[in-house]
Design a protein around this motif. Sequence first.
Motif, PDB file in Angstrom:
ATOM      1  N   TRP A 111      -7.519 -40.365 -31.344  1.00  0.00           N
ATOM      2  CA  TRP A 111      -7.276 -39.546 -32.528  1.00  0.00           C
ATOM      3  C   TRP A 111      -5.795 -39.477 -32.875  1.00  0.00           C
ATOM      4  CZ3 TRP A 111     -10.648 -38.577 -36.061  1.00  0.00           C
ATOM      5  CH2 TRP A 111     -11.997 -38.730 -35.737  1.00  0.00           C
ATOM      6  N   SER A 112      -4.931 -39.563 -31.884  1.00  0.00           N
ATOM      7  CA  SER A 112      -3.491 -39.616 -32.162  1.00  0.00           C
ATOM      8  C   SER A 112      -3.150 -40.902 -32.901  1.00  0.00           C
ATOM      9  CB  SER A 112      -2.686 -39.547 -30.861  1.00  0.00           C
ATOM     10  OG  SER A 112      -2.914 -38.322 -30.215  1.00  0.00           O
ATOM     11  N   ALA A 113      -3.757 -42.005 -32.482  1.00  0.00           N
ATOM     12  CA  ALA A 113      -3.517 -43.291 -33.154  1.00  0.00           C
ATOM     13  C   ALA A 113      -4.033 -43.259 -34.594  1.00  0.00           C
ATOM     14  CB  ALA A 113      -4.182 -44.420 -32.373  1.00  0.00           C
ATOM     15  N   VAL A 114      -5.209 -42.682 -34.808  1.00  0.00           N
ATOM     16  CA  VAL A 114      -5.768 -42.576 -36.158  1.00  0.00           C
ATOM     17  C   VAL A 114      -4.856 -41.721 -37.036  1.00  0.00           C
ATOM     18  CG1 VAL A 114      -7.681 -41.608 -37.511  1.00  0.00           C
ATOM     19  CG2 VAL A 114      -8.159 -42.988 -35.494  1.00  0.00           C
ATOM     20  N   ALA A 115      -4.392 -40.614 -36.504  1.00  0.00           N
ATOM     21  CA  ALA A 115      -3.491 -39.735 -37.256  1.00  0.00           C
ATOM     22  C   ALA A 115      -2.179 -40.448 -37.581  1.00  0.00           C
ATOM     23  CB  ALA A 115      -3.225 -38.456 -36.476  1.00  0.00           C
ATOM     24  N   ALA A 116      -1.645 -41.228 -36.640  1.00  0.00           N
ATOM     25  CA  ALA A 116      -0.400 -41.964 -36.871  1.00  0.00           C
ATOM     26  C   ALA A 116      -0.576 -43.015 -37.966  1.00  0.00           C
ATOM     27  CB  ALA A 116       0.077 -42.616 -35.579  1.00  0.00           C
ATOM     28  N   VAL A 117      -1.693 -43.723 -37.965  1.00  0.00           N
ATOM     29  CA  VAL A 117      -1.959 -44.737 -38.990  1.00  0.00           C
ATOM     30  C   VAL A 117      -2.088 -44.079 -40.364  1.00  0.00           C
ATOM     31  CG1 VAL A 117      -3.689 -46.394 -39.819  1.00  0.00           C
ATOM     32  CG2 VAL A 117      -2.963 -46.442 -37.428  1.00  0.00           C
ATOM     33  N   ILE A 118      -2.797 -42.986 -40.444  1.00  0.00           N
ATOM     34  CA  ILE A 118      -2.955 -42.284 -41.724  1.00  0.00           C
ATOM     35  C   ILE A 118      -1.602 -41.783 -42.227  1.00  0.00           C
ATOM     36  CG2 ILE A 118      -3.932 -40.213 -42.812  1.00  0.00           C
ATOM     37  CD1 ILE A 118      -6.447 -40.710 -41.071  1.00  0.00           C
ATOM     38  N   LEU A 124     -18.214 -33.219 -32.869  1.00  0.00           N
ATOM     39  CA  LEU A 124     -16.986 -33.845 -33.347  1.00  0.00           C
ATOM     40  C   LEU A 124     -15.785 -33.283 -32.608  1.00  0.00           C
ATOM     41  CD1 LEU A 124     -15.489 -35.721 -35.300  1.00  0.00           C
ATOM     42  CD2 LEU A 124     -15.428 -33.827 -36.925  1.00  0.00           C
ATOM     43  N   LEU A 125     -15.724 -31.973 -32.485  1.00  0.00           N
ATOM     44  CA  LEU A 125     -14.614 -31.349 -31.758  1.00  0.00           C
ATOM     45  C   LEU A 125     -14.605 -31.788 -30.293  1.00  0.00           C
ATOM     46  CD1 LEU A 125     -14.732 -27.762 -33.284  1.00  0.00           C
ATOM     47  CD2 LEU A 125     -13.101 -29.583 -33.773  1.00  0.00           C
ATOM     48  N   GLU A 126     -15.759 -31.921 -29.697  1.00  0.00           N
ATOM     49  CA  GLU A 126     -15.856 -32.379 -28.305  1.00  0.00           C
ATOM     50  C   GLU A 126     -15.379 -33.836 -28.191  1.00  0.00           C
ATOM     51  OE1 GLU A 126     -19.375 -33.212 -25.057  1.00  0.00           O
ATOM     52  OE2 GLU A 126     -19.640 -31.568 -26.488  1.00  0.00           O
ATOM     53  N   PHE A 127     -15.762 -34.663 -29.165  1.00  0.00           N
ATOM     54  CA  PHE A 127     -15.337 -36.063 -29.160  1.00  0.00           C
ATOM     55  C   PHE A 127     -13.813 -36.163 -29.289  1.00  0.00           C
ATOM     56  CE2 PHE A 127     -14.431 -40.121 -31.253  1.00  0.00           C
ATOM     57  CZ  PHE A 127     -15.085 -41.002 -30.405  1.00  0.00           C
ATOM     58  N   ILE A 128     -13.252 -35.358 -30.193  1.00  0.00           N
ATOM     59  CA  ILE A 128     -11.797 -35.350 -30.377  1.00  0.00           C
ATOM     60  C   ILE A 128     -11.104 -34.907 -29.091  1.00  0.00           C
ATOM     61  CG2 ILE A 128      -9.888 -34.236 -31.620  1.00  0.00           C
ATOM     62  CD1 ILE A 128     -11.758 -34.193 -34.092  1.00  0.00           C
ATOM     63  N   ALA A 129     -11.640 -33.886 -28.452  1.00  0.00           N
ATOM     64  CA  ALA A 129     -11.046 -33.384 -27.203  1.00  0.00           C
ATOM     65  C   ALA A 129     -11.129 -34.417 -26.089  1.00  0.00           C
ATOM     66  CB  ALA A 129     -11.731 -32.092 -26.783  1.00  0.00           C
TER      67      ALA A 129
END
Length: 141
Positions: free
Chosen positions: A15-22, A4-9
């Motif tokens: 992940w920035s878009a997901v965080a912005a939507v949340i 998961l950490l590797e995928f995020i990296a």
Amino acid sequence: MQQLLEFIANHPFLWSAVAAVIAALIANEIWRSLRGDRPLPPSDAVRLINSRDAVVVDVRSAGDFKKGHLLNAINIPLAGITERANEISKNKECTILCYCAMGSTSQQACQRLQKLGYSHVHSLKGGINGWQAAGLPITRK
């Protein structure tokens, strides 16, 4: 966990878009709760009608209104809510409950009435469909 950490990296923009939507969803819910725009569930709407003598406004079309509506509701379609607001009440402090078929159009009606100076305007969560799903009666008279 390592994958998961590797995928995020490897996908920082995703992940920035997901965080912005949340963050936007959370901010919207906080803003709505602070403004008091939360639609009322049917049980709270019944209490509002009974305890505050709320004026019930059906913002659906006249044809839908004839098929069934809440008892003592007046029909003012959303398109004419601004022009016909004086039919609801001349007292801007009265309690108003707006409803539509599913709950989204009535929120627009509430916003328009608030802009006209009505201070105690509420929307029915789920509209008349939510009302009926709660087992509450409608009338055709």
